[in-house]
Design an enzyme around this catalytic site. Structure first.
Site, PDB file in Angstrom:
ATOM      1  N   GLY A 240     -47.673 -21.295   9.378  1.00  0.00           N
ATOM      2  CA  GLY A 240     -47.399 -22.383   8.446  1.00  0.00           C
ATOM      3  C   GLY A 240     -48.041 -22.253   7.079  1.00  0.00           C
ATOM      4  N   THR A 241     -48.293 -21.015   6.611  1.00  0.00           N
ATOM      5  CA  THR A 241     -48.867 -20.904   5.261  1.00  0.00           C
ATOM      6  C   THR A 241     -47.840 -21.296   4.189  1.00  0.00           C
ATOM      7  OG1 THR A 241     -48.363 -18.540   5.039  1.00  0.00           O
ATOM      8  CG2 THR A 241     -50.513 -19.120   5.961  1.00  0.00           C
TER       9      THR A 241
ATOM     10  N   LEU B 196     -29.826 -19.962  13.022  1.00  0.00           N
ATOM     11  CA  LEU B 196     -29.025 -21.171  13.202  1.00  0.00           C
ATOM     12  C   LEU B 196     -27.543 -20.796  13.287  1.00  0.00           C
ATOM     13  CD1 LEU B 196     -30.952 -23.321  10.603  1.00  0.00           C
ATOM     14  CD2 LEU B 196     -31.037 -23.585  13.098  1.00  0.00           C
TER      15      LEU B 196
ATOM     16  N   HIS C  33     -38.003 -15.321   3.065  1.00  0.00           N
ATOM     17  CA  HIS C  33     -38.045 -14.097   3.871  1.00  0.00           C
ATOM     18  C   HIS C  33     -38.901 -13.047   3.156  1.00  0.00           C
ATOM     19  CE1 HIS C  33     -36.770 -11.191   6.834  1.00  0.00           C
ATOM     20  NE2 HIS C  33     -36.608 -10.341   5.845  1.00  0.00           N
TER      21      HIS C  33
HETATM   22  C1  GAR Z   1     -43.208 -15.787   6.275  1.00  0.00           C
HETATM   23  O1  GAR Z   1     -43.670 -14.644   5.609  1.00  0.00           O
HETATM   24  C2  GAR Z   1     -41.707 -15.867   6.254  1.00  0.00           C
HETATM   25  O2  GAR Z   1     -41.138 -15.277   5.149  1.00  0.00           O
HETATM   26  C3  GAR Z   1     -41.347 -15.127   7.498  1.00  0.00           C
HETATM   27  O3  GAR Z   1     -42.298 -15.527   8.442  1.00  0.00           O
HETATM   28  C4  GAR Z   1     -43.526 -15.754   7.765  1.00  0.00           C
HETATM   29  C5  GAR Z   1     -44.074 -17.071   8.254  1.00  0.00           C
HETATM   30  O4  GAR Z   1     -45.365 -17.280   7.748  1.00  0.00           O
HETATM   31  N1  GAR Z   1     -40.002 -15.425   7.904  1.00  0.00           N
HETATM   32  C6  GAR Z   1     -39.157 -14.521   8.361  1.00  0.00           C
HETATM   33  O5  GAR Z   1     -39.468 -13.368   8.574  1.00  0.00           O
HETATM   34  C7  GAR Z   1     -37.754 -15.045   8.620  1.00  0.00           C
HETATM   35  N2  GAR Z   1     -36.867 -13.978   8.916  1.00  0.00           N
HETATM   36  P1  GAR Z   1     -45.997 -18.732   7.701  1.00  0.00           P
HETATM   37  O6  GAR Z   1     -45.777 -19.363   9.085  1.00  0.00           O
HETATM   38  O7  GAR Z   1     -47.438 -18.482   7.434  1.00  0.00           O
HETATM   39  O8  GAR Z   1     -45.309 -19.515   6.617  1.00  0.00           O
END
Ligand code: GAR
Length: 201
Positions: free
Chosen positions: A11-12, A92, A108
């Site tokens: 969740g950053t 989705l 992403h």
């Molecule tokens: C993020 O870097 C996001 O871009 C990626 O997961 C991470 C979640 O980090 N998403 C994907 O790869 C989607 N295909 P977070 O939970 O710290 O925000």
């Protein structure tokens, strides 16, 4: 515009939105609810700490259509008009996306269309690219697909591993995501993801 933020993990990116909200930089976007498909996702505590409603809608043990029906119901209960996928690790269906046309955005950790899917930083290292980055895009029913709204490039260093590279990319995600959420709420994005003012599309 009321947003629902969908999360699966740390969740950053959600935190970047919450911090922008606390600084008064997110309006006219509001965060109405944070929903995780993973019960123990650390992102949930970030929402609660910020005083934002947090809910769990588990995917495990449910058919995809049933999961998305429950997800849609939870978003509707909070009056959500637009959705941010902030580390939400489920694809989705076209039916779900069609219910929120041009109202779902995703972040992403690559310069799409390169390296969709899981472990984008590791994919970049495996291909030996010298630049990668972050992409914010409208969501269609394909994996990490849809009109691109914003991108930022970062260099790949010779001594990077997937963790150090992903951390560099995430700094750009954290910078871009609140800007794009605010622009979407302010009606400043065209269907192609371009910046416009007073767009009637
Ligand atoms: C993020 O870097 C996001 O871009 C990626 O997961 C991470 C979640 O980090 N998403 C994907 O790869 C989607 N295909 P977070 O939970 O710290 O925000």
């Amino acid at each position: 515009m009321k947003f629902g933020v969908l999360v699966s993990g740390t969740g950053t990116n959600l935190q970047a939105l919450l911090d922008a909200r606390a600084r008064g930089e997110l309006a006219p976007a509001e965060i109405a609810v944070v929903i995780s498909n993973v019960r123990d996702a650390p992102a949930l505590a970030r929402a609660t700490t910020a005083g934002v409603p947090a809910e769990v809608v588990e995917h495990r043990g449910f058919e995809r259509a049933e999961f998305e029906r429950r997800l849609g119901d939870a978003l509707a209960r909070h009056g959500v008009e637009a959705v941010v996928l902030a580390g939400f690790m489920r694809v989705l269906t076209a039916a779900f996306v069609a219910r929120h046309p041009l109202r779902i955005i995703n972040t992403h950790p690559s310069l799409l269309p390169a390296f969709p899917g899981l472990d984008a930083a590791a994919q970049a290292l495996a291909h030996g690219v010298k630049l990668t980055g972050a992409t914010i895009h409208f969501v269609d029913a394909s994996l990490d697909g849809g009109p691109i709204i914003a991108q930022a490039a970062v260099p790949v260093m010779d001594d990077d591993d997937a963790r150090t590279l992903h951390a560099r990319i995430q700094r750009e995600e954290h910078r871009l995501l609140p800007i794009i959420v605010r622009r979407l709420a302010a009606g400043q994005l065209s269907c192609q993801g371009r910046l416009v003012r007073g767009c009637a599309e």
